[in-house]
Design a protein around this motif. Structure first.
Motif, PDB file in Angstrom:
ATOM      1  N   THR A   1       3.041   0.354 -11.187  1.00 37.34           N
ATOM      2  CA  THR A   1       2.746  -0.358  -9.947  1.00 37.34           C
ATOM      3  C   THR A   1       2.523  -1.853 -10.122  1.00 37.34           C
ATOM      4  O   THR A   1       2.651  -2.607  -9.168  1.00 37.34           O
ATOM      5  CB  THR A   1       1.490   0.226  -9.269  1.00 37.34           C
ATOM      6  OG1 THR A   1       0.353   0.012 -10.128  1.00 37.34           O
ATOM      7  CG2 THR A   1       1.651   1.693  -8.953  1.00 37.34           C
TER       8      THR A   1
ATOM      9  N   TYR B   1       4.951  -1.194   0.248  1.00 39.14           N
ATOM     10  CA  TYR B   1       4.454  -0.693  -1.038  1.00 39.14           C
ATOM     11  C   TYR B   1       5.349   0.440  -1.524  1.00 39.14           C
ATOM     12  O   TYR B   1       5.631   1.380  -0.780  1.00 39.14           O
ATOM     13  CB  TYR B   1       3.022  -0.174  -0.884  1.00 39.14           C
ATOM     14  CG  TYR B   1       2.058  -1.258  -0.505  1.00 39.14           C
ATOM     15  CD1 TYR B   1       1.427  -2.019  -1.476  1.00 39.14           C
ATOM     16  CD2 TYR B   1       1.793  -1.547   0.830  1.00 39.14           C
ATOM     17  CE1 TYR B   1       0.551  -3.033  -1.133  1.00 39.14           C
ATOM     18  CE2 TYR B   1       0.920  -2.562   1.183  1.00 39.14           C
ATOM     19  CZ  TYR B   1       0.298  -3.298   0.195  1.00 39.14           C
ATOM     20  OH  TYR B   1      -0.559  -4.306   0.547  1.00 39.14           O
ATOM     21  N   ASN B   2       5.773   0.345  -2.764  1.00 35.51           N
ATOM     22  CA  ASN B   2       6.565   1.412  -3.370  1.00 35.51           C
ATOM     23  C   ASN B   2       5.662   2.588  -3.715  1.00 35.51           C
ATOM     24  O   ASN B   2       4.553   2.395  -4.217  1.00 35.51           O
ATOM     25  CB  ASN B   2       7.268   0.928  -4.633  1.00 35.51           C
ATOM     26  CG  ASN B   2       8.344  -0.083  -4.319  1.00 35.51           C
ATOM     27  OD1 ASN B   2       8.986  -0.016  -3.283  1.00 35.51           O
ATOM     28  ND2 ASN B   2       8.534  -1.026  -5.213  1.00 35.51           N
TER      29      ASN B   2
ATOM     30  N   SER C   1       6.167   7.043  -8.728  1.00 32.48           N
ATOM     31  CA  SER C   1       7.198   8.053  -8.946  1.00 32.48           C
ATOM     32  C   SER C   1       6.672   9.486  -8.898  1.00 32.48           C
ATOM     33  O   SER C   1       7.416  10.405  -8.589  1.00 32.48           O
ATOM     34  CB  SER C   1       7.892   7.805 -10.286  1.00 32.48           C
ATOM     35  OG  SER C   1       6.957   7.910 -11.345  1.00 32.48           O
TER      36      SER C   1
ATOM     37  N   TYR D   1      10.080   4.421   4.331  1.00 31.30           N
ATOM     38  CA  TYR D   1      11.452   4.027   4.017  1.00 31.30           C
ATOM     39  C   TYR D   1      12.105   5.058   3.111  1.00 31.30           C
ATOM     40  O   TYR D   1      11.541   5.453   2.092  1.00 31.30           O
ATOM     41  CB  TYR D   1      11.464   2.652   3.344  1.00 31.30           C
ATOM     42  CG  TYR D   1      10.965   1.563   4.256  1.00 31.30           C
ATOM     43  CD1 TYR D   1      11.836   0.867   5.074  1.00 31.30           C
ATOM     44  CD2 TYR D   1       9.613   1.250   4.306  1.00 31.30           C
ATOM     45  CE1 TYR D   1      11.383  -0.129   5.930  1.00 31.30           C
ATOM     46  CE2 TYR D   1       9.140   0.254   5.154  1.00 31.30           C
ATOM     47  CZ  TYR D   1      10.034  -0.431   5.955  1.00 31.30           C
ATOM     48  OH  TYR D   1       9.568  -1.410   6.798  1.00 31.30           O
TER      49      TYR D   1
ATOM     50  N   VAL E   1      14.678   6.704   0.396  1.00 35.50           N
ATOM     51  CA  VAL E   1      15.234   6.302  -0.893  1.00 35.50           C
ATOM     52  C   VAL E   1      16.657   5.793  -0.715  1.00 35.50           C
ATOM     53  O   VAL E   1      17.060   4.800  -1.324  1.00 35.50           O
ATOM     54  CB  VAL E   1      15.211   7.484  -1.899  1.00 35.50           C
ATOM     55  CG1 VAL E   1      15.955   7.141  -3.169  1.00 35.50           C
ATOM     56  CG2 VAL E   1      13.782   7.893  -2.212  1.00 35.50           C
TER      57      VAL E   1
ATOM     58  N   TYR F   1      11.438   9.657   0.274  1.00 35.28           N
ATOM     59  CA  TYR F   1      10.888   8.326   0.616  1.00 35.28           C
ATOM     60  C   TYR F   1      10.589   7.514  -0.627  1.00 35.28           C
ATOM     61  O   TYR F   1      10.114   8.016  -1.628  1.00 35.28           O
ATOM     62  CB  TYR F   1       9.622   8.483   1.460  1.00 35.28           C
ATOM     63  CG  TYR F   1       9.872   9.332   2.668  1.00 35.28           C
ATOM     64  CD1 TYR F   1      10.499   8.791   3.790  1.00 35.28           C
ATOM     65  CD2 TYR F   1       9.548  10.671   2.680  1.00 35.28           C
ATOM     66  CE1 TYR F   1      10.779   9.577   4.883  1.00 35.28           C
ATOM     67  CE2 TYR F   1       9.826  11.467   3.776  1.00 35.28           C
ATOM     68  CZ  TYR F   1      10.447  10.914   4.869  1.00 35.28           C
ATOM     69  OH  TYR F   1      10.733  11.692   5.949  1.00 35.28           O
ATOM     70  N   SER F   2      10.859   6.222  -0.531  1.00 40.35           N
ATOM     71  CA  SER F   2      10.632   5.325  -1.669  1.00 40.35           C
ATOM     72  C   SER F   2       9.453   4.392  -1.452  1.00 40.35           C
ATOM     73  O   SER F   2       8.836   3.952  -2.412  1.00 40.35           O
ATOM     74  CB  SER F   2      11.879   4.496  -1.941  1.00 40.35           C
ATOM     75  OG  SER F   2      12.167   3.689  -0.818  1.00 40.35           O
ATOM     76  N   SER F   3       9.161   4.061  -0.189  1.00 38.03           N
ATOM     77  CA  SER F   3       8.118   3.082   0.068  1.00 38.03           C
ATOM     78  C   SER F   3       7.540   3.244   1.466  1.00 38.03           C
ATOM     79  O   SER F   3       8.095   3.946   2.316  1.00 38.03           O
ATOM     80  CB  SER F   3       8.679   1.668  -0.121  1.00 38.03           C
ATOM     81  OG  SER F   3       9.833   1.480   0.678  1.00 38.03           O
TER      82      SER F   3
END
Length: 187
Positions: free
Chosen positions: A61, A131-132, A135, A156, A158, A180-182
């Protein structure tokens, strides 16, 4: 003239002190976090396991460790669950008159790694930043949007381009984070 020099000197020194203080905001030394973990009742083994997870999350992060189990992400906080527990808890201070830490505070969007608001918690506050997701946020998570009515969080995908909005004062107890990625807490 002498009084003006003295005022200029005092103002210059005050500015230097303020700039130094602002630039010098740093996380506590690792020994402080170990002491926090011990004070919170963690065994040496659990404290080391927790720190190993924190180190891994920090590497991913880019945040700053601010407590034995907490990472500051500038407008968001990632709090890791203590080994063997279901809910995150505040290891940085003691006290009994507090809401449980896993409770999503007003004006926040909170994402959890496990169903039912359990596991690690990402609490987002700032609207102007995306914010991402770490994983390890995957299937079986959950979320709470405890912001003011009408505020929408944006998730959001991926694959990019697509966004799913979630209205304030809503939650999902069993959520799949994989697509989702973020997240943006609000727009």
């Amino acid at each position: 003239m002498r009084i003006f020099r003295r005022i200029a000197l005092v103002l210059g020194f005050s500015s230097l002190v303020l700039l130094t203080a602002a630039a010098g905001v740093q996380a506590a030394p690792a020994s402080d976090f170990a002491a926090q973990a011990k004070a919170a009742g963690l065994s040496t083994t659990d404290a080391k396991a927790l720190q190993k997870r924190v180190d891994k999350a920090l590497a991913e992060t880019g945040g700053t460790q601010i407590a034995a189990n907490k990472i500051d992400l500038k407008g968001a906080t990632l709090t890791l669950v203590v080994p063997g527990e279901k809910h995150v808890r505040n290891l940085s201070r003691s006290g009994t008159a507090q809401l449980p830490l896993y409770y999503c505070n007003l004006y926040y969007f909170c994402a959890y790694t496990n169903p039912g608001q359990t596991g690690d918690m990402l609490a987002l506050y700032f609207c102007n930043r995306i914010y991402n997701l770490p994983s390890y946020f995957s299937t079986g998570g959950s979320w709470v949007n405890n912001q003011t009515k009408g505020t929408q969080a944006r998730l959001y995908y991926v694959a990019g381009g697509s966004v799913l909005t979630r209205p304030a004062l809503s939650s999902e107890g069993n959520w799949n984070w994989v697509p989702y990625s973020s997240i943006r807490a609000c727009t």
